[in-house]
Design a protein around this motif. Sequence first.
Motif, PDB file in Angstrom:
ATOM      1  N   GLY A   1      10.700 -99.705  93.016  1.00 33.51           N
ATOM      2  CA  GLY A   1       9.290 -99.349  92.852  1.00 33.51           C
ATOM      3  C   GLY A   1       8.852 -99.397  91.402  1.00 33.51           C
ATOM      4  N   ILE A   2       9.706 -98.910  90.507  1.00 33.58           N
ATOM      5  CA  ILE A   2       9.398 -98.954  89.070  1.00 33.58           C
ATOM      6  C   ILE A   2       9.264-100.402  88.600  1.00 33.58           C
TER       7      ILE A   2
ATOM      8  N   MET B   1       8.458-103.030  90.380  1.00 31.04           N
ATOM      9  CA  MET B   1       7.228-103.611  90.925  1.00 31.04           C
ATOM     10  C   MET B   1       5.989-103.151  90.138  1.00 31.04           C
ATOM     11  N   TYR B   2       5.913-101.851  89.912  1.00 33.64           N
ATOM     12  CA  TYR B   2       4.715-101.268  89.314  1.00 33.64           C
ATOM     13  C   TYR B   2       4.520-101.695  87.853  1.00 33.64           C
ATOM     14  N   PHE B   3       5.640-101.725  87.102  1.00 34.39           N
ATOM     15  CA  PHE B   3       5.542-102.038  85.675  1.00 34.39           C
ATOM     16  C   PHE B   3       5.873-103.497  85.358  1.00 34.39           C
ATOM     17  N   GLY B   4       6.194-104.274  86.387  1.00 36.64           N
ATOM     18  CA  GLY B   4       6.489-105.687  86.170  1.00 36.64           C
ATOM     19  C   GLY B   4       7.786-105.927  85.436  1.00 36.64           C
ATOM     20  N   LEU B   5       8.791-105.095  85.697  1.00 38.05           N
ATOM     21  CA  LEU B   5      10.088-105.208  85.025  1.00 38.05           C
ATOM     22  C   LEU B   5      11.059-106.029  85.879  1.00 38.05           C
TER      23      LEU B   5
ATOM     24  N   MET C   1      13.582 -92.815  97.564  1.00 33.74           N
ATOM     25  CA  MET C   1      12.867 -93.739  98.446  1.00 33.74           C
ATOM     26  C   MET C   1      11.373 -93.469  98.441  1.00 33.74           C
ATOM     27  N   SER C   2      10.997 -92.189  98.501  1.00 37.99           N
ATOM     28  CA  SER C   2       9.577 -91.832  98.512  1.00 37.99           C
ATOM     29  C   SER C   2       8.888 -92.274  97.226  1.00 37.99           C
ATOM     30  N   PHE C   3       9.547 -92.039  96.103  1.00 41.85           N
ATOM     31  CA  PHE C   3       9.004 -92.424  94.796  1.00 41.85           C
ATOM     32  C   PHE C   3       8.795 -93.933  94.730  1.00 41.85           C
ATOM     33  N   GLY C   4       9.794 -94.682  95.212  1.00 43.77           N
ATOM     34  CA  GLY C   4       9.702 -96.140  95.187  1.00 43.77           C
ATOM     35  C   GLY C   4       8.597 -96.664  96.090  1.00 43.77           C
ATOM     36  N   ILE C   5       8.457 -96.086  97.280  1.00 46.92           N
ATOM     37  CA  ILE C   5       7.427 -96.525  98.223  1.00 46.92           C
ATOM     38  C   ILE C   5       6.027 -96.253  97.670  1.00 46.92           C
ATOM     39  N   ILE C   6       5.846 -95.084  97.025  1.00 50.56           N
ATOM     40  CA  ILE C   6       4.540 -94.748  96.440  1.00 50.56           C
ATOM     41  C   ILE C   6       4.177 -95.743  95.341  1.00 50.56           C
ATOM     42  N   LEU C   7       5.144 -96.050  94.466  1.00 59.88           N
ATOM     43  CA  LEU C   7       4.879 -97.011  93.387  1.00 59.88           C
ATOM     44  C   LEU C   7       4.592 -98.403  93.944  1.00 59.88           C
ATOM     45  N   ALA C   8       5.304 -98.777  95.015  1.00 63.04           N
ATOM     46  CA  ALA C   8       5.063-100.082  95.653  1.00 63.04           C
ATOM     47  C   ALA C   8       3.658-100.140  96.246  1.00 63.04           C
ATOM     48  N   ASP C   9       3.208 -99.012  96.837  1.00 64.75           N
ATOM     49  CA  ASP C   9       1.856 -98.949  97.406  1.00 64.75           C
ATOM     50  C   ASP C   9       0.784 -99.030  96.317  1.00 64.75           C
TER      51      ASP C   9
END
Length: 267
Positions: A52-53, A55-59, A99-107
């Motif tokens: 998720g990180i 995806m969100y920050f483009g890393l 998992m929850s943190f990653g899913i939120i960032l992906a959303d």
Amino acid sequence: MLELLSYSFIQNALIAGIIISIITAIIGTYVVVNKMVFLSGGIAHSAYGGIGIAMYFGLPMLLSTSVFCILISILIAIASYKNRENLDIMIGLTWAVGMSFGIILADLTPGYQSDLMSYLFGSLLAVTNKDLYYMAFLLILTISIVIVFYRDILAVSYDTQYASLRGIKTKFFYTLILILSSLAIVISIKVVGLILVIALLTIPIYISSFFCKNLLSMMVTSALLSIVFTILGLYISYQFDVSSGPSIIVSSSLFALVVFIIKSIKK
């Protein structure tokens, strides 16, 4: 099968499969012997936070997820030192929160995330040259660490109290095994995804345990079996147009079932 090797993506997938088979065989042996399967499961599912990180920050996905999982491994290791009674609660929390943190960032990430399913179930045919460089580096790192610290890790794996009496830093090597397992999990995401990664770490070791009597032979046998399952899974994936990850796991699971039945009949 030989005609498939003319495609560059098949070549990359085959090389990646061989590299990952060796790494997971080495680390998976330590995971099984040290009874860290549940721990590894917690790390595997919390890895979604690193995805998720990324995806969100483009890393870079592998780098971001590796760093995230290393931090989770250290956190779990520290928690297990201080309070082993509540370790399962700690694993459950990291599992769910990661998992929850990653899913939120992906959303929250703008645009359609086409690779989201590949992280869950693997996409070996989508391996890039950059992925191969990272995998090769991790393979060299893993083999180097095992060669240098083989006796110490062996002592810690089979008898922690004896190793401690010998002056071996058991906490350090326990943490090291967790970190290596987290890195193995991260690169295994490319093969079978987060959902099936524990099967990749344990099934070949389970099969080899029927035939091997020491840790080194178990690693070698598991690596050879993993390579065979990976090649077979790739072939099935290409021929029937199905996902490569589940194909690898189903192939290895069926073989494990046959071995188990034969051994049970002999007994």
